[in-house]
Design a protein around this motif. Structure first.
Motif, PDB file in Angstrom:
ATOM      1  N   MET A   1       0.857  -1.108  -0.026  1.00  8.23           N
ATOM      2  CA  MET A   1       0.119   0.077   0.096  1.00  8.23           C
ATOM      3  C   MET A   1       1.046   1.185   0.087  1.00  8.23           C
ATOM      4  SD  MET A   1      -3.192   0.910   2.410  1.00  8.23           S
ATOM      5  CE  MET A   1      -3.881  -0.758   2.227  1.00  8.23           C
ATOM      6  N   ASP A   2       0.754   2.279  -0.997  1.00  2.00           N
ATOM      7  CA  ASP A   2       1.638   3.390  -1.061  1.00  2.00           C
ATOM      8  C   ASP A   2       1.083   4.388  -0.127  1.00  2.00           C
ATOM      9  OD1 ASP A   2      -0.814   4.750  -2.174  1.00  2.00           O
ATOM     10  OD2 ASP A   2      -0.017   4.630  -4.117  1.00  2.00           O
ATOM     11  N   HIS A   3       1.798   5.657  -0.055  1.00  2.00           N
ATOM     12  CA  HIS A   3       1.703   6.532   0.955  1.00  2.00           C
ATOM     13  C   HIS A   3       0.171   7.055   0.976  1.00  2.00           C
ATOM     14  CE1 HIS A   3       1.464  10.792   2.107  1.00  2.00           C
ATOM     15  NE2 HIS A   3       2.564  10.602   3.011  1.00  2.00           N
ATOM     16  N   ALA A   8      -4.969   7.603   3.458  1.00  2.00           N
ATOM     17  CA  ALA A   8      -6.565   7.438   3.356  1.00  2.00           C
ATOM     18  C   ALA A   8      -7.255   6.460   4.087  1.00  2.00           C
ATOM     19  CB  ALA A   8      -6.886   7.318   1.720  1.00  2.00           C
ATOM     20  N   LEU A   9      -6.503   5.173   4.438  1.00  2.00           N
ATOM     21  CA  LEU A   9      -7.092   4.440   5.277  1.00  2.00           C
ATOM     22  C   LEU A   9      -7.183   4.549   6.813  1.00  2.00           C
ATOM     23  CD1 LEU A   9      -7.833   1.173   5.141  1.00  2.00           C
ATOM     24  CD2 LEU A   9      -5.726   0.671   5.631  1.00  2.00           C
ATOM     25  N   MET A 105       3.604   8.696  11.974  1.00  2.00           N
ATOM     26  CA  MET A 105       4.068   7.385  11.399  1.00  2.00           C
ATOM     27  C   MET A 105       3.505   6.041  11.391  1.00  2.00           C
ATOM     28  SD  MET A 105       7.836   8.612  12.874  1.00  2.00           S
ATOM     29  CE  MET A 105       8.906   7.994  11.559  1.00  2.00           C
ATOM     30  N   VAL A 106       3.743   5.260  10.543  1.00  3.78           N
ATOM     31  CA  VAL A 106       3.053   4.048  10.525  1.00  3.78           C
ATOM     32  C   VAL A 106       3.793   3.021  10.182  1.00  3.78           C
ATOM     33  CG1 VAL A 106       1.348   2.758   9.334  1.00  3.78           C
ATOM     34  CG2 VAL A 106       0.751   4.978   9.964  1.00  3.78           C
ATOM     35  N   GLY A 250      11.483   0.896  10.938  1.00  2.43           N
ATOM     36  CA  GLY A 250      10.690   0.620   9.969  1.00  2.43           C
ATOM     37  C   GLY A 250       9.652   1.721   9.694  1.00  2.43           C
ATOM     38  N   PHE A 251       9.241   2.541  10.575  1.00  5.02           N
ATOM     39  CA  PHE A 251       8.236   3.493  10.685  1.00  5.02           C
ATOM     40  C   PHE A 251       8.467   4.387   9.417  1.00  5.02           C
ATOM     41  CE2 PHE A 251       7.596   1.759  14.685  1.00  5.02           C
ATOM     42  CZ  PHE A 251       5.995   1.866  14.985  1.00  5.02           C
ATOM     43  N   ALA A 252       7.104   4.686   8.704  1.00  8.05           N
ATOM     44  CA  ALA A 252       7.147   5.820   7.608  1.00  8.05           C
ATOM     45  C   ALA A 252       6.380   7.078   7.898  1.00  8.05           C
ATOM     46  CB  ALA A 252       6.708   4.984   6.209  1.00  8.05           C
TER      47      ALA A 252
END
Length: 269
Positions: A1-3, A8-9, A105-106, A250-252
């Motif tokens: 899943m992209d940014h 949005a999710l 961050m996720v 690894g959080f983005a």
């Protein structure tokens, strides 16, 4: 899943589709906002908004009236992609005070566990907090680590432990030194069934104990619990201090968020 898909999710499930924090809270969808209201033992504030330049000021004023009537100060959590583009300035004009921005961050918990493998904090024991005595230690750590009053936080933690024991977890990091037990860090995790998301909060560490891997150990510990319970994502609102540690795990970065606080008593002065 992209940014964009992931953002949005998160918006759909954690903001627009948010459920009440405890049975004492209520979540309402009114006038282009999603807000939570309740007694002082719950977080009061605006979770999500969908406004434009023509509606924003009236909706802001409506929220001020709503929470003032309840006798509650409240927070409007503003994300970088919220609209209108000048919403921050409108909130300030309405009497809100911005706090320090945080980074949303996720990460996937399984990935966090892999990256943290082999890392630890020697001499540190991680304990789950379940009673009033433990909560008092968490509050004491919070006050020393952040320099802010933890009275309200303590009431919120006690309420959530009592009303959501299966979906609210609190952990205390205890150092063993010279035969003493010293609480040195504390962190919380909120599980949101049906959303795929678990939120990580807190993680404040006493100044003399920073740089020893304690925050990283608390993140990894909670990630393992999330994996065991089948959660897909971890969400953190990161400070500048915690962001580099989270990136290594690894959080983005998804967005920047700024809490805007409204205190009716202060606004009326």
């Amino acid at each position: 899943m992209d940014h964009d898909e992931l953002l949005a999710l998160l918006d759909a499930r954690m903001r627009r589709g948010a459920g009440p924090e405890t049975p004492a809270a209520r979540v309402e969808h009114v006038s282009g906002v999603v807000r939570q209201s309740g007694p002082e033992s719950v977080w009061n504030g605006v979770l999500w908004s969908d406004l434009d330049a023509g509606t924003a000021d009236d909706v802001i004023a409506e929220q001020v009236r709503h929470y003032t009537a309840l006798g509650q100060d409240f927070e409007w959590t503003l994300y970088t992609h919220d609209r209108p583009a000048d919403l921050a300035a409108r909130l300030v004009a309405a009497g809100f005070t911005p706090e320090e921005p945080e980074t949303l961050m996720v990460a996937e918990p399984a990935g966090v566990v892999r990256r943290a493998e082999g890392a630890g904090a020697p001499g540190i024991e991680l304990r789950e907090v379940t009673d009033e005595a433990g909560v008092a230690q968490v509050v004491a750590v919070h006050e020393q680590a952040f320099g802010t009053d933890g009275t309200r936080l303590g009431r919120r933690i006690l309420a959530q432990l009592a009303e959501r024991p299966d979906t609210f977890k609190v952990h205390l990091a205890v150092a063993h030194e010279d035969g003493r037990e010293i609480p040195v860090s504390a962190a919380r995790m909120e599980l949101h069934p049906g959303t795929g998301f678990a939120g990580l909060w807190g993680g404040g560490t006493l100044a003399g104990w920073r740089g020893r891997g304690i925050y990283r150990a608390l993140v990894a510990h909670r990630a393992r619990i999330a994996v065991e319970l089948g959660y897909e994502y971890l969400r953190v609102d990161a400070s500048d201090q915690s962001r580099p540690i989270l990136e290594r795990l690894g959080f983005a970065v998804l967005a920047t968020m700024t809490p805007f606080q409204y205190d009716p008593a202060r606004a009326q002065r």
